[in-house]
Design an enzyme around this catalytic site. Structure first.
Site, short mmCIF file in Angstrom:
data_model
loop_
_atom_site.label_atom_id
_atom_site.label_comp_id
_atom_site.label_asym_id
_atom_site.label_seq_id
_atom_site.Cartn_x
_atom_site.Cartn_y
_atom_site.Cartn_z
N LYS A 26 0.84 -1.20 0.00
CA LYS A 26 0.00 0.00 0.00
C LYS A 26 0.88 1.25 0.00
CE LYS A 26 -0.40 0.10 5.05
NZ LYS A 26 -1.31 0.14 6.20
N ARG A 34 -10.70 -0.10 14.54
CA ARG A 34 -10.41 0.74 13.37
C ARG A 34 -11.19 0.23 12.18
NH1 ARG A 34 -4.27 1.21 11.22
NH2 ARG A 34 -4.78 -0.90 10.53
N TYR A 87 15.75 29.70 9.87
CA TYR A 87 14.54 30.38 10.30
C TYR A 87 14.47 30.50 11.83
CZ TYR A 87 12.40 30.28 5.66
OH TYR A 87 12.11 30.48 4.33
N MET A 138 12.03 24.25 3.50
CA MET A 138 11.30 23.50 2.48
C MET A 138 12.25 22.75 1.54
SD MET A 138 8.48 24.77 -0.31
CE MET A 138 7.30 25.27 0.93
#
Length: 375
Positions: free
Chosen positions: A41, A144, A267, A315
């Protein structure tokens, strides 16, 4: 679409198909004489479902598991010309309303998780005048997916509750298999036995995931379905990892510069130099799946040397303390190791405060992907 050559790519993701096959064979040997499938998956945990499944098919794997109908359709379509008649793809989430016909058209076996899914699959079977294969999932503790135990038992109170369905598997999912000492494992095993006895012996029992395989033979039943361990993730907490590493991530140096004591990096200036420091800017960031939570915690490696990541992950870039590296070796385009055999996906996950599953499935589309072994 043309892509840039690997030697010019900003970041490279190398995927060792031979290691995935070796891991599958190790797990197959461990569960023998039970069968061993493969969970593929999320695009084989982000590593490429088509090349991974192709390699596993050639190794002898015949039972595959995806989460979504769309995943199964893409897989069967991509491998249409080489798909063995005895291989199956099971859809763990079952079909959402309206997707039943696509399941049937593409030869997918749904895992039916609710009375609603069962009834919709029966409706399709009546429409075609035949019985259709499906797995049935019972919830033994995950809360679930799957039928609650009482509802599961009621399916067998009358003969027609599964009319039109040809069961292939009875399946459930372990909650805490990576922790052998958790008592929920034995409770789920007992509950699964009660479900398994409702089916004839020709219907496979399937309980063990990657970690469940290492709980012992009592959990193996007829079919195990490892996922993360195939891709190098450690299956048992606090134990040596028996799986071969599968991925290597490398990123290139863009530039470097020297800064003075007291200067800050990145940052919000979350890191300040306590001595004169050489800082390298490397071309990888959270857009590539290098998690922001690794900021000021993770390491990169250069020619075997561990180097601390300093400042926030951006990023597209990270900044690394390369004071130990001579300036003449810091040539733009030089590769740094982000994940390798020494600092594997499990180690990076610890540094980033997450699990190896998230690291693997976060690896982005910007990498130049390089497969070792046949594809």
């Amino acid at each position: 679409m043309k892509t840039i050559a690997m030697e010019h790519a900003a970041a490279v993701l190398t995927i060792d198909l031979g290691a995935i096959v070796a891991n599958w064979k190790l797990l197959s040997d461990r569960v023998a004489p039970s069968r061993c499938g493969a969970v593929v998956k999320a695009d084989a945990y982000g590593l490429g479902a088509v090349p991974v499944v192709r390699a596993l098919l050639q190794a002898g794997c015949r039972e595959f598991f995806v989460a979504l109908v769309d995943e199964g359709v893409r897989l069967r379509e991509s491998l249409k010309q080489e798909w063995p008649l005895d291989a199956r793809v099971h859809v763990l989430h079952g079909p959402l309303p309206g997707a039943e016909a696509a399941c049937l058209e593409h030869g997918l076996v749904p895992v039916l998780n609710s009375r609603d899914q069962i009834e919709r699959w029966q409706t399709l079977a009546r429409r075609h005048g035949t019985s259709l294969p499906a797995a049935i999932q019972g919830d033994t503790g995950m809360t679930r997916l799957g039928l609650p135990l009482l509802e599961f038992t009621r399916l067998f109170e009358t003969k027609d509750r599964l009319a039109g369905i040809r069961p292939t598997l009875v399946i459930s999912h372990l909650v805490s298999a990576e922790d052998p000492g958790d008592p929920i494992n034995q409770l789920q095993l007992q509950r699964f036995h009660s479900l398994r006895t409702l089916f004839p012996s020709t219907v496979f029992g399937c309980l063990a995931n990657s970690s469940g395989i290492f709980l012992g033979g009592a959990f193996h039943f007829d079919l195990a379905r490892p996922g993360a361990a195939l891709y190098g993730v450690a299956p048992t907490t606090g134990q040596p990892n028996p799986m071969r590493p599968v991925v290597r991530v490398q990123a290139r140096l863009i530039q470097w510069h020297d800064i003075d004591e007291g200067e800050a990096v990145g940052y919000n200036h979350t890191w300040h130099a306590v001595r004169p420091t050489r800082i390298a800017t490397v071309s990888i960031g959270y857009a590539d799946g290098y998690l922001r939570s690794a900021s000021n915690r993770a390491l990169l490696r250069f020619d075997g040397m561990a180097l601390p990541l300093v400042g926030r992950v951006s990023m597209d870039t990270v900044t690394v303390d390369v004071t130990k590296i001579a300036s003449d070796r810091l040539v733009p385009g030089t590769l740094f190791d982000v994940i390798d055999e020494i600092q594997d996906v499990n180690v990076l996950a610890q540094q980033a405060g997450t699990n190896a599953y998230e690291i693997l499935t976060s690896l982005g589309a910007r990498y130049h992907r390089h497969y070792l072994g046949h594809t």
